[in-house]
Design a protein around this motif. Structure first.
Motif, PDB file in Angstrom:
ATOM      1  N   VAL A 191       0.892  -1.170   0.000  1.00 15.06           N
ATOM      2  CA  VAL A 191       0.000   0.000   0.000  1.00 15.06           C
ATOM      3  C   VAL A 191       0.927   1.216   0.000  1.00 15.06           C
ATOM      4  CG1 VAL A 191      -1.756   1.256   1.305  1.00 15.06           C
ATOM      5  CG2 VAL A 191      -1.807  -1.252   1.263  1.00 15.06           C
ATOM      6  N   ILE A 192       0.800   2.086  -1.017  1.00 12.75           N
ATOM      7  CA  ILE A 192       1.802   3.135  -1.204  1.00 12.75           C
ATOM      8  C   ILE A 192       1.195   4.541  -1.158  1.00 12.75           C
ATOM      9  CG2 ILE A 192       3.371   1.664  -2.540  1.00 12.75           C
ATOM     10  CD1 ILE A 192       2.263   3.052  -5.094  1.00 12.75           C
ATOM     11  N   SER A 193       2.017   5.506  -0.737  1.00 13.35           N
ATOM     12  CA  SER A 193       1.710   6.928  -0.857  1.00 13.35           C
ATOM     13  C   SER A 193       2.891   7.547  -1.599  1.00 13.35           C
ATOM     14  CB  SER A 193       1.533   7.567   0.516  1.00 13.35           C
ATOM     15  OG  SER A 193       0.447   6.953   1.209  1.00 13.35           O
ATOM     16  N   THR A 194       2.606   8.357  -2.639  1.00 11.16           N
ATOM     17  CA  THR A 194       3.666   8.745  -3.573  1.00 11.16           C
ATOM     18  C   THR A 194       3.669  10.233  -3.906  1.00 11.16           C
ATOM     19  OG1 THR A 194       2.412   8.568  -5.657  1.00 11.16           O
ATOM     20  CG2 THR A 194       3.226   6.512  -4.710  1.00 11.16           C
ATOM     21  N   THR A 195       4.778  10.660  -4.538  1.00 12.91           N
ATOM     22  CA  THR A 195       4.906  12.031  -5.027  1.00 12.91           C
ATOM     23  C   THR A 195       4.052  12.281  -6.273  1.00 12.91           C
ATOM     24  OG1 THR A 195       6.891  11.302  -6.175  1.00 12.91           O
ATOM     25  CG2 THR A 195       7.219  12.482  -4.123  1.00 12.91           C
ATOM     26  N   GLY A 196       3.307  11.291  -6.710  1.00 19.69           N
ATOM     27  CA  GLY A 196       2.351  11.495  -7.803  1.00 19.69           C
ATOM     28  C   GLY A 196       0.941  11.728  -7.283  1.00 19.69           C
ATOM     29  N   GLY A 197       0.773  11.677  -5.934  1.00 18.65           N
ATOM     30  CA  GLY A 197      -0.547  11.923  -5.361  1.00 18.65           C
ATOM     31  C   GLY A 197      -1.387  10.677  -5.162  1.00 18.65           C
ATOM     32  N   LEU A 198      -0.773   9.517  -5.124  1.00 20.50           N
ATOM     33  CA  LEU A 198      -1.497   8.295  -4.737  1.00 20.50           C
ATOM     34  C   LEU A 198      -1.380   8.178  -3.222  1.00 20.50           C
ATOM     35  CD1 LEU A 198      -0.194   5.772  -7.450  1.00 20.50           C
ATOM     36  CD2 LEU A 198      -2.300   7.129  -7.509  1.00 20.50           C
ATOM     37  N   TRP A 199      -2.496   8.122  -2.535  1.00 23.86           N
ATOM     38  CA  TRP A 199      -2.491   8.103  -1.070  1.00 23.86           C
ATOM     39  C   TRP A 199      -3.046   6.787  -0.546  1.00 23.86           C
ATOM     40  CZ3 TRP A 199       0.466  11.621   0.970  1.00 23.86           C
ATOM     41  CH2 TRP A 199       0.672  12.817   0.275  1.00 23.86           C
ATOM     42  N   ARG A 200      -2.204   6.036   0.179  1.00 22.86           N
ATOM     43  CA  ARG A 200      -2.577   4.722   0.735  1.00 22.86           C
ATOM     44  C   ARG A 200      -3.258   3.886  -0.349  1.00 22.86           C
ATOM     45  NH1 ARG A 200      -4.963   3.810   6.247  1.00 22.86           N
ATOM     46  NH2 ARG A 200      -3.344   2.216   6.281  1.00 22.86           N
ATOM     47  N   TYR A 201      -2.546   3.728  -1.445  1.00 25.14           N
ATOM     48  CA  TYR A 201      -3.071   3.122  -2.666  1.00 25.14           C
ATOM     49  C   TYR A 201      -2.615   1.662  -2.760  1.00 25.14           C
ATOM     50  CZ  TYR A 201      -3.553   2.405  -7.750  1.00 25.14           C
ATOM     51  OH  TYR A 201      -3.868   1.924  -8.992  1.00 25.14           O
ATOM     52  N   ILE A 202      -3.567   0.753  -2.978  1.00 21.31           N
ATOM     53  CA  ILE A 202      -3.247  -0.675  -3.124  1.00 21.31           C
ATOM     54  C   ILE A 202      -2.748  -0.915  -4.544  1.00 21.31           C
ATOM     55  CG2 ILE A 202      -4.160  -3.024  -3.083  1.00 21.31           C
ATOM     56  CD1 ILE A 202      -6.278  -2.060  -1.097  1.00 21.31           C
ATOM     57  N   VAL A 203      -1.478  -1.319  -4.666  1.00 22.74           N
ATOM     58  CA  VAL A 203      -0.878  -1.514  -5.996  1.00 22.74           C
ATOM     59  C   VAL A 203      -1.539  -2.688  -6.726  1.00 22.74           C
ATOM     60  CG1 VAL A 203       1.265  -2.017  -7.228  1.00 22.74           C
ATOM     61  CG2 VAL A 203       1.310  -0.557  -5.202  1.00 22.74           C
ATOM     62  N   GLY A 204      -1.825  -3.770  -6.001  1.00 21.62           N
ATOM     63  CA  GLY A 204      -2.467  -4.933  -6.630  1.00 21.62           C
ATOM     64  C   GLY A 204      -1.573  -6.153  -6.721  1.00 21.62           C
ATOM     65  N   ASP A 205      -0.257  -5.957  -6.505  1.00 20.11           N
ATOM     66  CA  ASP A 205       0.667  -7.092  -6.469  1.00 20.11           C
ATOM     67  C   ASP A 205       0.718  -7.662  -5.057  1.00 20.11           C
ATOM     68  OD1 ASP A 205       1.532  -6.860  -9.164  1.00 20.11           O
ATOM     69  OD2 ASP A 205       2.873  -5.236  -8.599  1.00 20.11           O
ATOM     70  N   THR A 206       1.254  -8.865  -4.949  1.00 17.96           N
ATOM     71  CA  THR A 206       1.586  -9.410  -3.634  1.00 17.96           C
ATOM     72  C   THR A 206       3.094  -9.655  -3.593  1.00 17.96           C
ATOM     73  OG1 THR A 206       1.153 -11.691  -4.333  1.00 17.96           O
ATOM     74  CG2 THR A 206      -0.664 -10.490  -3.319  1.00 17.96           C
ATOM     75  N   VAL A 207       3.691  -9.405  -2.430  1.00 21.51           N
ATOM     76  CA  VAL A 207       5.134  -9.579  -2.281  1.00 21.51           C
ATOM     77  C   VAL A 207       5.426 -10.382  -1.029  1.00 21.51           C
ATOM     78  CG1 VAL A 207       5.621  -7.378  -3.441  1.00 21.51           C
ATOM     79  CG2 VAL A 207       5.494  -7.439  -0.938  1.00 21.51           C
ATOM     80  N   GLN A 208       6.628 -10.944  -0.988  1.00 20.62           N
ATOM     81  CA  GLN A 208       7.146 -11.600   0.212  1.00 20.62           C
ATOM     82  C   GLN A 208       8.513 -11.007   0.518  1.00 20.62           C
ATOM     83  OE1 GLN A 208       6.801 -15.662  -1.511  1.00 20.62           O
ATOM     84  NE2 GLN A 208       6.044 -16.237   0.501  1.00 20.62           N
TER      85      GLN A 208
END
Length: 479
Positions: A311-328
Protein backbone atom coordinates in the motif's frame (compact mmCIF):
# COMPACT_ATOMS: atom_id res chain seq x y z
CA UNK A 1 20.07 0.49 3.61
CA UNK A 2 21.54 1.73 6.92
CA UNK A 3 18.31 3.04 8.43
CA UNK A 4 15.36 2.36 6.12
CA UNK A 5 12.71 2.80 8.82
CA UNK A 6 13.91 6.35 9.56
CA UNK A 7 14.17 7.04 5.81
CA UNK A 8 10.54 6.00 5.43
CA UNK A 9 9.39 8.32 8.23
CA UNK A 10 11.16 11.20 6.47
CA UNK A 11 9.55 10.31 3.14
CA UNK A 12 6.07 10.36 4.69
CA UNK A 13 6.79 13.69 6.42
CA UNK A 14 7.85 15.24 3.10
CA UNK A 15 4.82 13.82 1.26
CA UNK A 16 2.31 15.09 3.83
CA UNK A 17 4.02 18.50 4.13
CA UNK A 18 4.11 18.94 0.33
CA UNK A 19 0.43 18.03 -0.10
CA UNK A 20 -1.05 19.73 2.99
CA UNK A 21 -2.64 22.57 0.96
CA UNK A 22 -4.01 20.37 -1.84
CA UNK A 23 -7.75 19.64 -1.92
CA UNK A 24 -7.05 16.09 -0.70
CA UNK A 25 -4.68 17.35 2.01
CA UNK A 26 -7.24 19.85 3.29
CA UNK A 27 -10.00 17.21 3.31
CA UNK A 28 -7.94 14.91 5.54
CA UNK A 29 -6.25 17.60 7.64
CA UNK A 30 -2.68 16.89 6.53
CA UNK A 31 -1.49 19.96 8.48
CA UNK A 32 -2.47 18.15 11.69
CA UNK A 33 -0.86 14.77 10.88
CA UNK A 34 2.43 14.37 12.72
CA UNK A 35 2.84 10.60 13.12
CA UNK A 36 2.52 7.48 10.98
CA UNK A 37 -0.29 6.35 13.29
CA UNK A 38 -2.24 9.62 12.74
CA UNK A 39 -1.81 9.25 9.00
CA UNK A 40 -3.10 5.66 8.96
CA UNK A 41 -6.03 6.48 11.26
CA UNK A 42 -7.09 9.49 9.17
CA UNK A 43 -6.56 8.52 5.52
CA UNK A 44 -8.48 5.47 4.20
CA UNK A 45 -6.90 2.73 2.08
CA UNK A 46 -7.74 3.29 -1.61
CA UNK A 47 -8.08 1.25 -4.77
CA UNK A 48 -7.98 2.91 -8.19
CA UNK A 49 -11.75 3.34 -8.38
CA UNK A 50 -11.67 5.32 -5.11
CA UNK A 51 -9.16 7.84 -6.48
CA UNK A 52 -10.57 7.88 -10.02
CA UNK A 53 -12.89 10.93 -9.50
CA UNK A 54 -9.83 12.96 -8.40
CA UNK A 55 -7.72 11.66 -11.29
CA UNK A 56 -10.47 12.40 -13.84
CA UNK A 57 -10.49 16.03 -12.69
CA UNK A 58 -6.69 16.19 -12.91
CA UNK A 59 -6.85 14.86 -16.47
CA UNK A 60 -9.17 17.75 -17.31
CA UNK A 61 -6.52 20.20 -16.14
CA UNK A 62 -7.51 20.93 -12.52
CA UNK A 63 -4.46 21.46 -10.30
CA UNK A 64 -3.61 21.11 -6.61
CA UNK A 65 -6.00 18.19 -6.10
CA UNK A 66 -3.91 15.17 -5.04
CA UNK A 67 -0.46 16.74 -5.43
CA UNK A 68 0.86 20.28 -5.13
CA UNK A 69 2.73 20.60 -8.47
CA UNK A 70 1.14 20.42 -11.95
CA UNK A 71 0.54 16.91 -13.32
CA UNK A 72 1.28 16.96 -17.07
CA UNK A 73 1.65 13.22 -17.66
CA UNK A 74 -0.41 10.11 -16.93
CA UNK A 75 0.84 6.55 -17.30
CA UNK A 76 -1.85 4.40 -18.92
CA UNK A 77 -1.87 1.00 -17.30
CA UNK A 78 -4.29 -1.71 -18.41
CA UNK A 79 -5.01 -4.49 -15.94
CA UNK A 80 -4.10 -8.03 -16.95
CA UNK A 81 -7.64 -9.34 -16.52
CA UNK A 82 -9.65 -6.30 -17.52
CA UNK A 83 -9.80 -4.11 -20.59
CA UNK A 84 -10.29 -1.10 -18.30
CA UNK A 85 -7.38 1.33 -18.26
CA UNK A 86 -5.94 3.05 -15.25
CA UNK A 87 -4.35 6.48 -15.59
CA UNK A 88 -1.62 6.95 -12.98
CA UNK A 89 -0.56 10.58 -12.36
CA UNK A 90 3.15 11.21 -12.98
CA UNK A 91 4.57 14.41 -11.47
CA UNK A 92 8.00 15.93 -12.13
CA UNK A 93 8.95 14.74 -8.64
CA UNK A 94 7.93 11.14 -9.34
CA UNK A 95 9.99 11.18 -12.55
CA UNK A 96 13.13 12.63 -10.94
CA UNK A 97 13.04 11.24 -7.39
CA UNK A 98 11.60 7.85 -8.22
CA UNK A 99 11.74 6.52 -11.78
CA UNK A 100 15.02 8.11 -12.93
CA UNK A 101 16.66 7.83 -9.52
CA UNK A 102 15.75 4.14 -9.46
CA UNK A 103 17.24 3.64 -12.93
CA UNK A 104 20.51 5.32 -11.87
CA UNK A 105 20.60 3.17 -8.72
CA UNK A 106 20.21 0.00 -10.80
CA UNK A 107 23.30 1.00 -12.82
CA UNK A 108 25.19 1.87 -9.63
CA UNK A 109 24.38 -1.47 -8.01
CA UNK A 110 25.41 -3.32 -11.18
CA UNK A 111 28.77 -1.52 -11.39
CA UNK A 112 29.40 -2.16 -7.71
CA UNK A 113 29.56 -5.90 -8.45
CA UNK A 114 30.99 -5.53 -11.97
CA UNK A 115 33.57 -2.71 -11.74
CA UNK A 116 35.21 -3.73 -15.05
CA UNK A 117 31.91 -3.71 -16.94
CA UNK A 118 31.82 -2.20 -20.44
CA UNK A 119 28.07 -1.71 -20.27
CA UNK A 120 28.16 2.01 -21.13
CA UNK A 121 30.47 1.57 -24.12
CA UNK A 122 27.50 0.20 -26.09
CA UNK A 123 23.74 0.63 -26.34
CA UNK A 124 20.91 -0.56 -24.15
CA UNK A 125 18.09 -2.20 -26.12
CA UNK A 126 14.80 -1.17 -24.49
CA UNK A 127 11.74 -3.25 -25.40
CA UNK A 128 9.04 -0.99 -24.05
CA UNK A 129 5.30 -0.78 -24.38
CA UNK A 130 3.30 -0.34 -27.54
CA UNK A 131 1.16 2.72 -26.94
CA UNK A 132 1.73 6.03 -28.68
CA UNK A 133 1.78 9.15 -26.56
CA UNK A 134 -1.65 10.78 -26.76
CA UNK A 135 -2.70 14.33 -25.95
CA UNK A 136 -5.58 15.10 -23.63
CA UNK A 137 -5.05 18.84 -24.02
CA UNK A 138 -2.29 21.22 -25.03
CA UNK A 139 -0.41 20.57 -21.78
CA UNK A 140 -1.54 17.09 -20.68
CA UNK A 141 -0.45 13.78 -22.25
CA UNK A 142 -0.72 10.08 -21.55
CA UNK A 143 0.93 6.88 -22.71
CA UNK A 144 2.15 3.66 -21.17
CA UNK A 145 4.96 4.05 -18.61
CA UNK A 146 7.82 3.32 -21.00
CA UNK A 147 6.50 5.96 -23.43
CA UNK A 148 6.22 8.55 -20.64
CA UNK A 149 9.74 7.80 -19.39
CA UNK A 150 11.24 7.90 -22.91
CA UNK A 151 9.54 11.19 -23.73
CA UNK A 152 10.81 12.83 -20.55
CA UNK A 153 14.26 11.25 -20.23
CA UNK A 154 17.28 13.60 -20.23
CA UNK A 155 19.15 14.13 -23.51
CA UNK A 156 22.06 11.90 -22.47
CA UNK A 157 19.63 9.01 -21.98
CA UNK A 158 18.99 8.88 -25.74
CA UNK A 159 22.70 8.41 -26.50
CA UNK A 160 22.75 5.19 -24.49
CA UNK A 161 19.53 3.67 -25.80
CA UNK A 162 18.40 1.88 -28.95
CA UNK A 163 16.20 1.86 -31.06
CA UNK A 164 15.32 5.38 -32.18
CA UNK A 165 12.44 7.00 -30.26
CA UNK A 166 10.13 6.82 -33.31
CA UNK A 167 10.47 3.01 -33.30
CA UNK A 168 10.42 2.62 -29.51
CA UNK A 169 7.02 4.34 -29.38
CA UNK A 170 5.41 2.52 -32.33
CA UNK A 171 1.94 1.25 -31.53
CA UNK A 172 1.44 -1.74 -33.84
CA UNK A 173 3.40 -4.65 -32.37
CA UNK A 174 4.08 -6.87 -35.40
CA UNK A 175 5.54 -4.00 -37.43
CA UNK A 176 7.38 -2.68 -34.38
CA UNK A 177 9.01 -6.11 -33.90
CA UNK A 178 10.40 -6.04 -37.45
CA UNK A 179 11.68 -2.47 -37.07
CA UNK A 180 13.20 -3.24 -33.68
CA UNK A 181 15.11 -6.18 -35.16
CA UNK A 182 16.26 -4.35 -38.32
CA UNK A 183 17.45 -1.27 -36.45
CA UNK A 184 19.22 -2.96 -33.57
CA UNK A 185 21.08 -5.79 -35.34
CA UNK A 186 23.91 -3.44 -36.52
CA UNK A 187 24.26 -1.79 -33.08
CA UNK A 188 26.74 -2.72 -30.35
CA UNK A 189 24.10 -3.85 -27.84
CA UNK A 190 25.55 -4.42 -24.37
CA UNK A 191 22.28 -4.67 -22.39
CA UNK A 192 18.64 -5.56 -22.98
CA UNK A 193 15.65 -4.67 -20.81
CA UNK A 194 12.07 -5.83 -21.24
CA UNK A 195 9.40 -8.35 -20.27
CA UNK A 196 10.80 -11.90 -20.87
CA UNK A 197 7.99 -13.08 -23.16
CA UNK A 198 8.37 -10.26 -25.71
CA UNK A 199 12.15 -10.17 -25.41
CA UNK A 200 12.27 -13.85 -26.39
CA UNK A 201 10.05 -13.23 -29.42
CA UNK A 202 12.40 -10.44 -30.58
CA UNK A 203 15.59 -12.46 -30.03
CA UNK A 204 14.21 -15.40 -32.03
CA UNK A 205 13.25 -13.06 -34.87
CA UNK A 206 16.77 -11.58 -34.87
CA UNK A 207 18.26 -15.07 -35.18
CA UNK A 208 15.91 -15.80 -38.10
CA UNK A 209 16.88 -12.56 -39.88
CA UNK A 210 20.63 -12.94 -39.36
CA UNK A 211 20.87 -16.70 -39.85
CA UNK A 212 22.91 -16.93 -36.65
CA UNK A 213 22.38 -19.70 -34.10
CA UNK A 214 23.07 -17.67 -30.93
CA UNK A 215 22.59 -14.02 -29.93
CA UNK A 216 26.26 -13.78 -28.85
CA UNK A 217 27.14 -14.02 -32.57
CA UNK A 218 25.00 -10.93 -33.26
CA UNK A 219 26.01 -8.92 -30.15
CA UNK A 220 29.31 -10.29 -28.82
CA UNK A 221 29.52 -7.63 -26.08
CA UNK A 222 26.07 -8.29 -24.61
CA UNK A 223 26.54 -8.61 -20.83
CA UNK A 224 23.26 -7.81 -19.04
CA UNK A 225 19.56 -8.59 -19.29
CA UNK A 226 17.27 -6.53 -17.03
CA UNK A 227 13.89 -8.17 -16.57
CA UNK A 228 10.67 -7.62 -14.66
CA UNK A 229 6.91 -7.83 -15.03
CA UNK A 230 6.68 -11.62 -14.76
CA UNK A 231 8.74 -14.26 -12.97
CA UNK A 232 11.97 -15.08 -14.80
CA UNK A 233 12.10 -18.62 -13.36
CA UNK A 234 10.40 -20.41 -16.32
CA UNK A 235 12.52 -18.47 -18.85
CA UNK A 236 16.05 -18.52 -17.42
CA UNK A 237 17.26 -21.66 -19.24
CA UNK A 238 15.67 -20.58 -22.54
CA UNK A 239 17.53 -17.24 -22.36
CA UNK A 240 20.83 -18.97 -21.62
CA UNK A 241 20.27 -21.22 -24.63
CA UNK A 242 19.26 -18.33 -26.94
CA UNK A 243 22.15 -16.06 -25.94
CA UNK A 244 24.80 -18.76 -25.93
CA UNK A 245 27.16 -17.26 -23.36
CA UNK A 246 26.95 -16.44 -19.67
CA UNK A 247 25.59 -12.95 -19.07
CA UNK A 248 24.23 -11.23 -15.96
CA UNK A 249 20.51 -11.26 -15.19
CA UNK A 250 19.12 -8.46 -13.04
CA UNK A 251 15.53 -8.23 -11.82
CA UNK A 252 13.73 -4.97 -11.12
CA UNK A 253 10.24 -4.05 -9.93
CA UNK A 254 9.15 -0.96 -11.83
CA UNK A 255 5.42 -0.30 -12.27
CA UNK A 256 3.37 2.67 -13.49
CA UNK A 257 2.82 3.61 -9.84
CA UNK A 258 6.52 3.67 -9.03
CA UNK A 259 9.98 2.12 -9.15
CA UNK A 260 9.87 -0.04 -6.04
CA UNK A 261 12.89 -2.34 -5.96
CA UNK A 262 15.78 -3.90 -7.87
CA UNK A 263 18.32 -6.66 -7.38
CA UNK A 264 21.29 -5.15 -5.55
CA UNK A 265 23.46 -8.27 -5.61
CA UNK A 266 23.74 -11.14 -8.12
CA UNK A 267 23.55 -13.66 -5.27
CA UNK A 268 20.67 -11.99 -3.41
CA UNK A 269 17.36 -13.77 -3.12
CA UNK A 270 14.98 -10.90 -3.83
CA UNK A 271 15.21 -7.22 -4.74
CA UNK A 272 16.33 -4.35 -2.52
CA UNK A 273 13.35 -2.18 -1.55
CA UNK A 274 13.93 1.49 -2.46
CA UNK A 275 13.00 3.25 0.78
CA UNK A 276 14.19 6.77 -0.03
CA UNK A 277 12.61 7.35 -3.46
CA UNK A 278 9.49 9.41 -2.75
CA UNK A 279 7.27 6.43 -1.83
CA UNK A 280 5.99 5.58 1.66
CA UNK A 281 5.18 1.87 2.03
CA UNK A 282 2.72 -0.02 4.13
CA UNK A 283 2.21 -3.77 3.84
CA UNK A 284 -1.24 -5.31 4.07
CA UNK A 285 -1.42 -9.04 4.87
CA UNK A 286 -3.40 -10.53 1.97
CA UNK A 287 -6.11 -11.87 4.28
CA UNK A 288 -6.96 -8.24 5.14
CA UNK A 289 -7.88 -7.44 1.52
CA UNK A 290 -11.54 -6.58 1.11
CA UNK A 291 -12.10 -5.61 4.73
CA UNK A 292 -13.58 -2.10 5.29
CA UNK A 293 -10.63 -1.11 7.54
CA UNK A 294 -7.71 -3.35 6.55
CA UNK A 295 -4.73 -3.57 8.90
CA UNK A 296 -1.33 -2.63 7.44
CA UNK A 297 2.14 -2.90 8.98
CA UNK A 298 5.30 -0.86 8.48
CA UNK A 299 8.79 -2.12 7.70
CA UNK A 300 9.54 -2.55 11.40
CA UNK A 301 6.82 -5.23 11.70
CA UNK A 302 6.98 -7.24 8.45
CA UNK A 303 7.78 -10.96 8.62
CA UNK A 304 9.78 -13.18 6.30
CA UNK A 305 7.86 -15.31 3.81
CA UNK A 306 4.41 -13.85 4.51
CA UNK A 307 2.33 -12.60 1.56
CA UNK A 308 1.66 -8.85 1.68
CA UNK A 309 -0.05 -6.40 -0.66
CA UNK A 310 1.99 -3.15 -0.84
CA UNK A 311 0.00 0.00 0.00
CA UNK A 312 1.80 3.14 -1.20
CA UNK A 313 1.71 6.93 -0.86
CA UNK A 314 3.67 8.74 -3.57
CA UNK A 315 4.91 12.03 -5.03
CA UNK A 316 2.35 11.50 -7.80
CA UNK A 317 -0.55 11.92 -5.36
CA UNK A 318 -1.50 8.30 -4.74
CA UNK A 319 -2.49 8.10 -1.07
CA UNK A 320 -2.58 4.72 0.74
CA UNK A 321 -3.07 3.12 -2.67
CA UNK A 322 -3.25 -0.68 -3.12
CA UNK A 323 -0.88 -1.51 -6.00
CA UNK A 324 -2.47 -4.93 -6.63
CA UNK A 325 0.67 -7.09 -6.47
CA UNK A 326 1.59 -9.41 -3.63
CA UNK A 327 5.13 -9.58 -2.28
CA UNK A 328 7.15 -11.60 0.21
CA UNK A 329 10.17 -10.42 2.18
CA UNK A 330 13.24 -12.59 1.56
CA UNK A 331 15.58 -10.70 3.94
CA UNK A 332 14.99 -8.07 6.63
CA UNK A 333 18.55 -6.66 6.94
CA UNK A 334 18.40 -5.08 4.38
CA UNK A 335 14.76 -5.25 3.26
CA UNK A 336 14.52 -7.37 0.12
CA UNK A 337 11.30 -8.51 -1.53
CA UNK A 338 10.11 -10.74 -4.34
CA UNK A 339 6.82 -10.44 -6.20
CA UNK A 340 4.71 -13.48 -5.40
CA UNK A 341 1.61 -12.75 -7.51
CA UNK A 342 -1.40 -10.48 -7.89
CA UNK A 343 -4.13 -9.87 -5.32
CA UNK A 344 -6.67 -11.00 -7.91
CA UNK A 345 -4.39 -13.50 -9.67
CA UNK A 346 -4.34 -16.70 -7.59
CA UNK A 347 -6.32 -19.91 -7.06
CA UNK A 348 -7.99 -20.46 -3.72
CA UNK A 349 -11.18 -22.31 -4.66
CA UNK A 350 -10.57 -25.09 -2.11
CA UNK A 351 -8.37 -23.40 0.50
CA UNK A 352 -5.18 -24.30 -1.40
CA UNK A 353 -3.93 -20.67 -1.64
CA UNK A 354 -1.81 -21.22 -4.76
CA UNK A 355 0.10 -18.09 -5.82
CA UNK A 356 1.92 -17.36 -9.09
CA UNK A 357 5.27 -17.76 -7.35
CA UNK A 358 4.31 -21.40 -6.58
CA UNK A 359 3.19 -22.22 -10.12
CA UNK A 360 6.15 -20.50 -11.84
CA UNK A 361 8.57 -22.58 -9.79
CA UNK A 362 6.53 -25.76 -10.28
CA UNK A 363 6.47 -25.24 -14.06
CA UNK A 364 10.26 -24.76 -14.08
CA UNK A 365 10.76 -27.97 -12.06
CA UNK A 366 8.36 -30.02 -14.22
CA UNK A 367 10.00 -28.69 -17.40
CA UNK A 368 13.44 -29.63 -16.12
CA UNK A 369 12.31 -33.15 -15.19
CA UNK A 370 10.56 -33.85 -18.49
CA UNK A 371 12.87 -32.04 -20.95
CA UNK A 372 10.09 -29.60 -21.85
CA UNK A 373 10.26 -25.84 -22.48
CA UNK A 374 7.23 -23.72 -21.57
CA UNK A 375 6.45 -20.39 -23.27
CA UNK A 376 3.40 -19.44 -21.21
CA UNK A 377 0.50 -20.87 -19.23
CA UNK A 378 -2.69 -20.13 -17.37
CA UNK A 379 -4.67 -22.16 -14.83
CA UNK A 380 -8.05 -22.05 -13.10
CA UNK A 381 -10.12 -24.25 -10.79
CA UNK A 382 -12.46 -27.09 -11.78
CA UNK A 383 -15.28 -27.01 -9.25
CA UNK A 384 -16.87 -29.98 -7.46
CA UNK A 385 -19.53 -31.72 -9.50
CA UNK A 386 -21.39 -35.03 -9.66
CA UNK A 387 -18.63 -36.21 -12.01
CA UNK A 388 -15.87 -35.80 -9.45
CA UNK A 389 -13.84 -33.73 -7.04
CA UNK A 390 -12.21 -30.41 -7.79
CA UNK A 391 -8.99 -29.92 -9.76
CA UNK A 392 -6.82 -27.31 -11.38
CA UNK A 393 -7.12 -27.06 -15.15
CA UNK A 394 -4.12 -25.76 -17.10
CA UNK A 395 -3.56 -24.49 -20.62
CA UNK A 396 0.18 -24.68 -21.36
CA UNK A 397 1.97 -23.42 -24.47
CA UNK A 398 5.17 -25.40 -25.04
CA UNK A 399 8.17 -24.31 -27.05
CA UNK A 400 9.47 -27.86 -26.65
CA UNK A 401 6.66 -30.24 -25.59
CA UNK A 402 7.34 -33.15 -23.22
CA UNK A 403 7.35 -36.69 -24.61
CA UNK A 404 4.40 -37.49 -22.35
CA UNK A 405 1.95 -34.80 -21.19
CA UNK A 406 0.72 -37.06 -18.37
CA UNK A 407 4.27 -37.26 -17.01
CA UNK A 408 4.52 -33.46 -17.14
CA UNK A 409 1.22 -33.16 -15.21
CA UNK A 410 2.54 -35.64 -12.61
CA UNK A 411 5.80 -33.69 -12.11
CA UNK A 412 3.88 -30.39 -11.99
CA UNK A 413 1.59 -31.79 -9.29
CA UNK A 414 4.54 -33.21 -7.30
CA UNK A 415 6.39 -29.89 -7.42
CA UNK A 416 3.30 -27.96 -6.27
CA UNK A 417 2.87 -30.35 -3.33
CA UNK A 418 6.47 -29.73 -2.27
CA UNK A 419 6.14 -25.96 -2.65
CA UNK A 420 2.72 -25.40 -1.05
CA UNK A 421 1.58 -27.34 2.03
CA UNK A 422 -2.05 -26.17 1.64
CA UNK A 423 -2.15 -27.60 -1.90
CA UNK A 424 -0.54 -30.81 -0.64
CA UNK A 425 -3.18 -31.14 2.09
CA UNK A 426 -6.02 -30.68 -0.41
CA UNK A 427 -4.46 -33.26 -2.75
CA UNK A 428 -4.15 -35.89 0.02
CA UNK A 429 -5.91 -39.03 -1.24
CA UNK A 430 -7.71 -36.83 -3.84
CA UNK A 431 -10.16 -35.81 -1.11
CA UNK A 432 -10.61 -32.21 -2.32
CA UNK A 433 -8.36 -31.96 -5.37
CA UNK A 434 -7.55 -34.61 -7.94
CA UNK A 435 -4.66 -34.57 -10.43
CA UNK A 436 -4.38 -31.40 -12.53
CA UNK A 437 -5.80 -31.44 -16.06
CA UNK A 438 -3.23 -30.13 -18.56
CA UNK A 439 -4.02 -29.04 -22.14
CA UNK A 440 -0.99 -28.55 -24.40
CA UNK A 441 -1.42 -25.84 -27.06
CA UNK A 442 0.63 -24.90 -30.11
CA UNK A 443 3.21 -22.12 -30.23
CA UNK A 444 1.59 -18.72 -30.75
CA UNK A 445 -1.68 -19.66 -29.03
CA UNK A 446 -1.44 -17.03 -26.28
CA UNK A 447 -0.21 -14.36 -28.70
CA UNK A 448 -3.34 -15.01 -30.73
CA UNK A 449 -5.52 -14.46 -27.64
CA UNK A 450 -3.61 -11.25 -26.77
CA UNK A 451 -3.99 -10.03 -30.36
CA UNK A 452 -7.76 -10.67 -30.38
CA UNK A 453 -8.02 -8.61 -27.18
CA UNK A 454 -5.81 -5.77 -28.48
CA UNK A 455 -3.08 -6.57 -25.94
CA UNK A 456 -0.28 -7.84 -28.16
CA UNK A 457 3.20 -6.61 -27.27
CA UNK A 458 4.85 -4.32 -24.75
CA UNK A 459 3.89 -4.72 -21.14
CA UNK A 460 0.85 -6.97 -21.67
CA UNK A 461 0.92 -10.48 -20.31
CA UNK A 462 -1.32 -13.50 -19.93
CA UNK A 463 -2.89 -13.82 -16.43
CA UNK A 464 -1.19 -16.89 -15.00
CA UNK A 465 -3.86 -17.80 -12.43
CA UNK A 466 -7.57 -17.05 -12.07
CA UNK A 467 -9.89 -17.94 -9.21
CA UNK A 468 -12.78 -18.30 -11.65
CA UNK A 469 -13.12 -20.01 -15.04
CA UNK A 470 -13.98 -17.00 -17.19
CA UNK A 471 -10.61 -16.67 -18.96
CA UNK A 472 -10.07 -20.43 -19.12
CA UNK A 473 -13.44 -21.05 -20.81
CA UNK A 474 -12.58 -18.40 -23.41
CA UNK A 475 -9.24 -20.10 -24.12
CA UNK A 476 -10.79 -23.57 -24.26
CA UNK A 477 -13.33 -22.30 -26.80
CA UNK A 478 -10.37 -21.28 -29.02
CA UNK A 479 -8.87 -24.80 -29.04
Amino acid sequence: MKDPVAAQREVLQELVTSAQYTSFGRQYGFNRLFTVRNFKQTVPVHEYEDLKPWIDRMMQGEENLLWNTPIRWFAKSSGTTSAKSKFIPISDESLEQNHYQGAKDVLTMYYRFNPDSELLTGKGLVIGGSHQVSQLSEDINFGDLSAVLLQNSPFWGHWLRTPDLSIALMDEWENKLEQLALNTIPENVTSISGVPTWTMVLLKRILEMTGKSRIEEVWPHLELYIHGGVSFTPYREQFRELIGKNIHFLEMYNASEGFFAAQDSPDADGMLLFTNHGIFYEFMPVEEYGKPYPVTVGLNKVELGRHYAPVISTTGGLWRYIVGDTVQFTTLRPFRIKVSGRLKNYINAFGEEVMVDNTDRAVAIASNRTGATVNDYTAAPVYFSQQGNGAHEWVVEFEQPPADIAHFAYELDSALKNLNSDYEAKRHKDIALRMPLVHAVKKGFFNKWLSINGKLGGQHKVPRLSNDRKLLETLLSML
